[in-house]
Scaffold this motif. Structure first.
Motif, PDB file in Angstrom:
ATOM      1  N   LYS A  94     -11.262  -6.438  10.935  1.00 46.74           N
ATOM      2  CA  LYS A  94     -11.346  -7.053   9.608  1.00 46.74           C
ATOM      3  C   LYS A  94     -10.017  -7.571   9.064  1.00 46.74           C
ATOM      4  O   LYS A  94      -9.995  -8.354   8.118  1.00 46.74           O
ATOM      5  CB  LYS A  94     -11.939  -6.046   8.618  1.00 46.74           C
ATOM      6  CG  LYS A  94     -13.404  -5.733   8.922  1.00 46.74           C
ATOM      7  CD  LYS A  94     -13.901  -4.485   8.200  1.00 46.74           C
ATOM      8  CE  LYS A  94     -13.899  -4.641   6.706  1.00 46.74           C
ATOM      9  NZ  LYS A  94     -14.526  -3.472   6.036  1.00 46.74           N
ATOM     10  N   THR A  95      -8.899  -7.122   9.654  1.00 43.77           N
ATOM     11  CA  THR A  95      -7.596  -7.568   9.162  1.00 43.77           C
ATOM     12  C   THR A  95      -6.850  -8.325  10.258  1.00 43.77           C
ATOM     13  O   THR A  95      -6.645  -7.806  11.359  1.00 43.77           O
ATOM     14  CB  THR A  95      -6.748  -6.371   8.687  1.00 43.77           C
ATOM     15  OG1 THR A  95      -7.452  -5.688   7.658  1.00 43.77           O
ATOM     16  CG2 THR A  95      -5.412  -6.855   8.147  1.00 43.77           C
ATOM     17  N   LYS A 141     -12.199 -11.543   2.146  1.00 43.36           N
ATOM     18  CA  LYS A 141     -12.399 -10.596   1.047  1.00 43.36           C
ATOM     19  C   LYS A 141     -12.034 -11.240  -0.303  1.00 43.36           C
ATOM     20  O   LYS A 141     -10.960 -11.823  -0.462  1.00 43.36           O
ATOM     21  CB  LYS A 141     -11.531  -9.360   1.278  1.00 43.36           C
ATOM     22  CG  LYS A 141     -11.677  -8.270   0.234  1.00 43.36           C
ATOM     23  CD  LYS A 141     -10.775  -7.091   0.571  1.00 43.36           C
ATOM     24  CE  LYS A 141     -10.836  -6.015  -0.496  1.00 43.36           C
ATOM     25  NZ  LYS A 141      -9.921  -4.879  -0.175  1.00 43.36           N
ATOM     26  N   GLY A 142     -12.940 -11.167  -1.252  1.00 42.33           N
ATOM     27  CA  GLY A 142     -12.695 -11.677  -2.598  1.00 42.33           C
ATOM     28  C   GLY A 142     -12.793 -13.174  -2.761  1.00 42.33           C
ATOM     29  O   GLY A 142     -12.691 -13.684  -3.891  1.00 42.33           O
ATOM     30  N   GLN A 155      -7.186 -11.192  -6.054  1.00 40.59           N
ATOM     31  CA  GLN A 155      -8.141 -10.332  -5.347  1.00 40.59           C
ATOM     32  C   GLN A 155      -8.593 -10.921  -4.020  1.00 40.59           C
ATOM     33  O   GLN A 155      -9.339 -10.277  -3.290  1.00 40.59           O
ATOM     34  CB  GLN A 155      -9.352 -10.080  -6.253  1.00 40.59           C
ATOM     35  CG  GLN A 155      -9.018  -9.273  -7.501  1.00 40.59           C
ATOM     36  CD  GLN A 155     -10.169  -9.236  -8.491  1.00 40.59           C
ATOM     37  OE1 GLN A 155     -10.877 -10.241  -8.692  1.00 40.59           O
ATOM     38  NE2 GLN A 155     -10.386  -8.086  -9.116  1.00 40.59           N
ATOM     39  N   GLY A 157      -8.271 -11.839  -0.212  1.00 40.54           N
ATOM     40  CA  GLY A 157      -7.583 -11.161   0.882  1.00 40.54           C
ATOM     41  C   GLY A 157      -6.711 -12.056   1.732  1.00 40.54           C
ATOM     42  O   GLY A 157      -6.819 -12.048   2.975  1.00 40.54           O
ATOM     43  N   GLU A 169      -7.594 -10.486   5.120  1.00 42.74           N
ATOM     44  CA  GLU A 169      -8.622  -9.441   5.176  1.00 42.74           C
ATOM     45  C   GLU A 169     -10.000 -10.085   5.073  1.00 42.74           C
ATOM     46  O   GLU A 169     -10.276 -10.839   4.135  1.00 42.74           O
ATOM     47  CB  GLU A 169      -8.438  -8.455   4.025  1.00 42.74           C
ATOM     48  CG  GLU A 169      -7.181  -7.618   4.089  1.00 42.74           C
ATOM     49  CD  GLU A 169      -7.101  -6.661   2.917  1.00 42.74           C
ATOM     50  OE1 GLU A 169      -7.800  -5.635   2.946  1.00 42.74           O
ATOM     51  OE2 GLU A 169      -6.355  -6.968   1.961  1.00 42.74           O
ATOM     52  N   ASN A 171     -14.351  -9.703   5.025  1.00 40.42           N
ATOM     53  CA  ASN A 171     -15.399  -8.798   4.565  1.00 40.42           C
ATOM     54  C   ASN A 171     -15.993  -7.996   5.713  1.00 40.42           C
ATOM     55  O   ASN A 171     -16.400  -6.851   5.545  1.00 40.42           O
ATOM     56  CB  ASN A 171     -16.523  -9.591   3.884  1.00 40.42           C
ATOM     57  CG  ASN A 171     -16.058 -10.277   2.619  1.00 40.42           C
ATOM     58  OD1 ASN A 171     -15.411  -9.660   1.784  1.00 40.42           O
ATOM     59  ND2 ASN A 171     -16.376 -11.556   2.488  1.00 40.42           N
TER      60      ASN A 171
END
Length: 538
Positions: A94-95, A141-142, A155, A157, A169, A171
């Protein structure tokens, strides 16, 4: 996979007339003094040369030469690292941590930094930017929350750790993330330039990019000129010093310009010329991962009724269209996803999915009458088919008009608009039925099926189906490829049952390219690249 190209019957009389238009294209031998310049035919003005705002293949063709992302394509079309010198992925998938090349520079000589990427991606997501392709970043993410006004940029990622390190990042793990990163939506733009001048991409004067070429001239509705970028880290692979994209909307005109030597390369030949050129050594026909379709506006009568939409789809003869009108070896389409996607079991997605309907004039008439009865109509509301100005589109629209009249007994009008106006009109959903082409940015069913997501800005039909959206969402977090493909088949099933559009054919691209040039890269999912092209003779 079954053979793509359909052999055409030669029209000898027409061939002799068209061939007679040709100029002498004989070459003059190899020379170290060959002028490395190329003139290319382009059929429309690029609507947007800002990576955040571009949505069309015309703009994308220029952007893919003038910009480069973390990943790019090689000469064979494989996804390879671009500005990403190194990529590390966390154990949970995920990262991502990307290291930017030390020699990545803008065309003005300043460094391309991780901050440029963070700024650019968040700019795409910023609701004020109005990017139609922002949803491609929703895997981050976000990202979706920020784009929909429910979250903040902080927010999201995406974070520049330092000048050369970008951390992203997701999801959920995404097997095709590197393919996404090669799309022009993910290209960086120069932060200080963009913030200083909101119209930076409107002309060549203020244009700064980071790809193999840089834009040096843009005479609107006339030509776009790009020249070799000597600040590009891979400049040693670039032979051409200058490429001029001549904007020539009329197919017959750009074909004649090629034959007289005014153009070195043209794409999408007029159908009449195909018969004359198919045996020419300079002619090329290449499969193209895209679908030519006619969209229905499900919020405008009569296409508020699914049976009427299906009736129209069943009333046109696609083989007659591809054999006698377009004549470029296209494949009649009875689904959304084109051939060319290899499935986990080694098959082809399209072949496994099969056809979702068949042409049947009698059944089409029956469905039309049933739909009209459901709506309480004794006569069908007037219908207009809208298309963007191009000779082939005109011929297709007129053929569809004739077929609908013959098989349904319905008179429809046809109308055309220039490309930029057309995009605005269809985006505002100010149409009943309108032609559209969708080319996958990478070879995967998801890139085609995403078009009809309920919240996709590219979905101009007004069709929203929660079941469809839910299945597509599940497919994007499914890590088992076999199960992911099963979900994508289910999604296409839902789409084709409701049928907010009618597929017409799966594309092929046709080209004429001067024998003076070599090393042009032809791709399944995008227009050709001239990054490695070389002129071998004057």
């Amino acid at each position: 996979m079954k053979k793509w190209l359909i052999m055409l019957v030669a029209m000898l009389a027409l061939s002799s007339v068209l061939a007679g238009c040709g100029g002498d294209k004989a070459t003059s031998g190899n020379s170290k003094d060959v002028k490395q310049e190329m003139t290319v035919g382009m059929t429309a003005e690029p609507p947007a040369l800002d990576p955040a705002l571009a949505t069309d293949t015309t703009s994308g063709w220029v952007l893919n030469h003038t910009f480069e992302g973390l990943y790019t394509k090689d000469k064979k079309g494989e996804i390879v690292p671009g500005l990403a010198k190194d990529t590390k992925v966390s154990d949970d998938g995920k990262t991502y941590t990307f290291t930017i090349r030390d020699d990545a520079k803008w065309s003005d000589g300043t460094p391309v930094t991780a901050q440029d990427f963070e700024y650019s991606w968040k700019r795409v997501l910023n609701p004020e930017t109005g990017s139609s392709f922002a949803f491609y970043l929703y895997y981050i993410k976000g990202a979706e929350a920020y784009n929909k006004g429910k979250g903040s940029a902080d927010q999201v990622g995406v974070k520049a750790v330092d000048d050369h390190t970008l951390q992203v990042e997701l999801n959920a793990p995404l097997a095709y993330f590197n393919k996404l990163l090669a799309m022009y939506t993910f290209y960086p733009v120069k932060k200080d330039l963009v913030e200083k001048n909101k119209n930076w991409a409107a002309d060549a004067k203020n244009y700064v990019s980071n790809g193999a070429f840089k834009m040096t001239d843009w005479k609107h509705n006339s030509q776009v000129v790009i020249e070799k970028n000597d600040k590009y880290y891979g400049q040693k692979d670039v032979s051409l010093k200058k490429i001029t994209f001549k904007i020539v909307p009329d197919a017959t005109t750009y074909y004649q310009m090629y034959k007289t030597g005014e153009l070195d390369f043209i794409m999408t030949l007029p159908s009449d010329a195909l018969e004359a050129e198919k045996n020419n050594k300079e002619f090329k026909e290449v499969p193209y991962f895209g679908t030519y379709m006619i969209m229905f506006n499900v919020n405008k009568e009569p296409f508020t009724n699914a049976k009427i939409r299906r009736a129209f789809a069943m009333s046109i003869d696609r083989k007659t269209l591809t054999d006698n009108v377009t004549k470029a070896g296209e494949i009649p389409a009875y689904g959304m996803v084109p051939p060319g996607v290899k499935t986990p079991n080694g098959g082809d997605f399209r072949e496994e999915g099969g056809n979702y309907f068949k042409e049947d004039a009698a059944e089409a008439k029956k469905l039309l009458q049933e739909g009209m009865k459901e709506e309480g109509w004794s006569t069908l509301p007037n219908v207009t088919l809208l298309y963007n100005t191009a000779e082939n589109n005109k011929k297709i629209a007129e053929a569809v008009q004739e077929m609908v009249k013959k098989n349904l007994g319905v008179d429809i009008k046809v109308n055309n608009q220039e490309w930029k106006t057309y995009l605005d009109t269809t985006h505002q959903q100010n149409f009943q039925m309108a032609r559209m082409g969708w080319i996958g940015s990478f070879v995967d069913p998801v890139i085609m099926l995403d078009y009809y997501l309920g919240d996709s800005p590219n979905n101009r039909t007004g069709w929203v189906n929660k079941k469809y959206d839910d299945i597509m969402a599940k497919s994007k977090v499914e890590q088992d490829e076999t199960k992911r493909f099963e979900l994508l088949h289910q999604a296409e099933d839902v789409l084709m049952q409701d049928m907010p559009f009618m597929p017409v054919y799966f594309y092929t691209n046709t080209f004429l390219v001067s024998s003076k040039f070599s090393n042009i890269a032809y791709y399944l999912e995008s227009s050709p690249s001239f990054k490695w092209a070389k002129k071998t003779s004057n």
